[in-house]
Design an enzyme around this catalytic site. Structure first.
Site, PDB file in Angstrom:
ATOM      1  N   ARG A 163     -20.030  13.152  -6.598  1.00 53.34           N
ATOM      2  CA  ARG A 163     -20.841  12.947  -5.405  1.00 53.34           C
ATOM      3  C   ARG A 163     -20.952  14.253  -4.628  1.00 53.34           C
ATOM      4  NH1 ARG A 163     -22.370   9.058  -7.680  1.00 53.34           N
ATOM      5  NH2 ARG A 163     -22.189   6.869  -7.043  1.00 53.34           N
ATOM      6  N   HIS A 209     -29.166  14.191 -10.671  1.00 51.93           N
ATOM      7  CA  HIS A 209     -28.297  12.998 -10.725  1.00 51.93           C
ATOM      8  C   HIS A 209     -28.535  12.212 -12.025  1.00 51.93           C
ATOM      9  CE1 HIS A 209     -25.892  10.033  -8.038  1.00 51.93           C
ATOM     10  NE2 HIS A 209     -25.668   9.775  -9.317  1.00 51.93           N
TER      11      HIS A 209
HETATM   12  C1  OXD Z   1     -22.928   5.931 -10.603  1.00 54.09           C
HETATM   13  C2  OXD Z   1     -23.901   7.018 -10.583  1.00 54.09           C
HETATM   14  O1  OXD Z   1     -22.231   5.705  -9.615  1.00 54.09           O
HETATM   15  O2  OXD Z   1     -24.781   7.060 -11.461  1.00 54.09           O
HETATM   16  O3  OXD Z   1     -22.834   5.248 -11.645  1.00 54.09           O
HETATM   17  O4  OXD Z   1     -23.857   7.871  -9.690  1.00 54.09           O
END
Ligand code: OXD
Length: 312
Positions: free
Chosen positions: A227, A275
């Site tokens: 993250r 992402h």
């Molecule tokens: C997850 C993501 O949490 O793809 O699976 O970020």
């Protein structure tokens, strides 16, 4: 018929999930935001990814929330999340495999100086680089849940000294483990390639700051597939610009999509991906969701439950 299953995500139209759920559960009352949720009092299960804050609280008879990602920070960020409704998350071997591939790809690209060779090729320069043996390139994986363990073990299998750091102590064959605040400093100090797979919680927000980057050895490389909220962006940019860090591969950001004027886009030492390190694939992710819906309806204990207190 049993209660409705609602697909609460704007990432896709939800058709692939419907197909998988019907294959496992037979006929279902399936609704999506795009097609309209109908009478939301009939919703029994919400499959959610980044739901609008407050929306889930309006489903009065909901009995289970399923996070469509392995991370659940997108749900726990909603301060109106209905209390007492169990939250489960997908556990997906496919996604776990994609994540470790992502880390291995960028680590090997850095380890084998592929970007330098690409620059040499552009300059038509035949220029072998000095290289570091894999047994001397220390990999450190932050987060030792399913993804972190898989990643660390695969690096170890490739011959890299692999270590992991987690909040609480863990023992994993072939992996050197560290935990807690003191362990974090020791872990960073021995890590040449740092791979972040931690969940985003109150405790991990901003964990990768100037002090953490300074604790890494000079020349360390950073891969973030967890993250963006773990990283203090200004501190990462300073560590890259000063030459203390040699580069970073970033898949996740404090703001997503990454704003067009963000320095990461054009930074010569940064690789940006949107992402995609681990994409949820209904084909591989649906079996644990189907299992949980069956368990819910049979009054049996759910699997892959999230503890809202720890945030994972
Ligand atoms: C997850 C993501 O949490 O793809 O699976 O970020």
């Amino acid at each position: 018929m049993a209660g409705a299953i609602a697909y609460i995500s704007r990432d896709t139209d939800g058709v692939a999930w419907r197909k998988q759920l019907e294959a496992g559960l037979g006929q279902i009352d399936y609704r999506t935001i795009a097609d309209g949720l109908g009478n939301t009092d009939e919703i029994e299960v919400a499959l959610a990814w980044k739901p609008k804050p407050g929306l889930l609280a309006t489903f009065k008879n909901m009995k289970m929330i399923v996070s469509l990602g392995m991370g659940v920070d997108h749900l726990l960020a909603d301060d109106k999340l209905p209390e007492g409704v169990p939250i489960t998350r997908i556990m997906d071997d496919g996604l776990v495999g994609q994540m470790s591939e992502y880390a291995i790809y960028w680590a090997l690209r850095h380890h084998r100086d592929i970007d330098k060779y690409a620059a040499s090729q552009r300059a038509k320069a035949w220029k072998p680089e000095e290289f570091v043996d894999s047994i001397h390139r220390r990999i450190g994986v932050m987060g030792l849940g399913t993804i972190g363990q898989d990643t660390a073990k695969k690096f170890a299998a490739l011959g890299f000294p692999a270590a992991g750091w987690s909040r609480t102590a863990k023992t994993i064959a072939g992996i050197e483990t560290f935990h807690g605040a003191d362990g974090f400093r020791k872990f960073l100090a021995r890590t040449d390639i740092l791979v972040d797979v931690l969940p985003l919680t109150r405790d991990t927000k901003g964990l990768l700051n100037a002090q953490a980057f300074a604790t890494l050895p000079k020349g360390a490389y950073f891969i973030n597939m967890a993250r963006g909220g773990h990283v203090v962006d200004a501190d990462l940019l300073t560590a890259l610009d000063s030459g203390h860090l040699s580069g970073a591969a970033l898949d996740v950001f404090n703001t997503e999509p990454l704003p067009a004027d963000h320095p990461y886009w054009t930074h010569p030492k940064v690789h940006v991906t949107p992402h995609i390190a681990g994409a949820t694939n209904p084909r591989t992710a649906s079996s644990s969701v189907i299992e949980n819906i069956k368990r819910l309806r049979a009054g049996q204990p759910l699997i892959n439950r999230v503890d809202p207190k720890t945030g994972y």
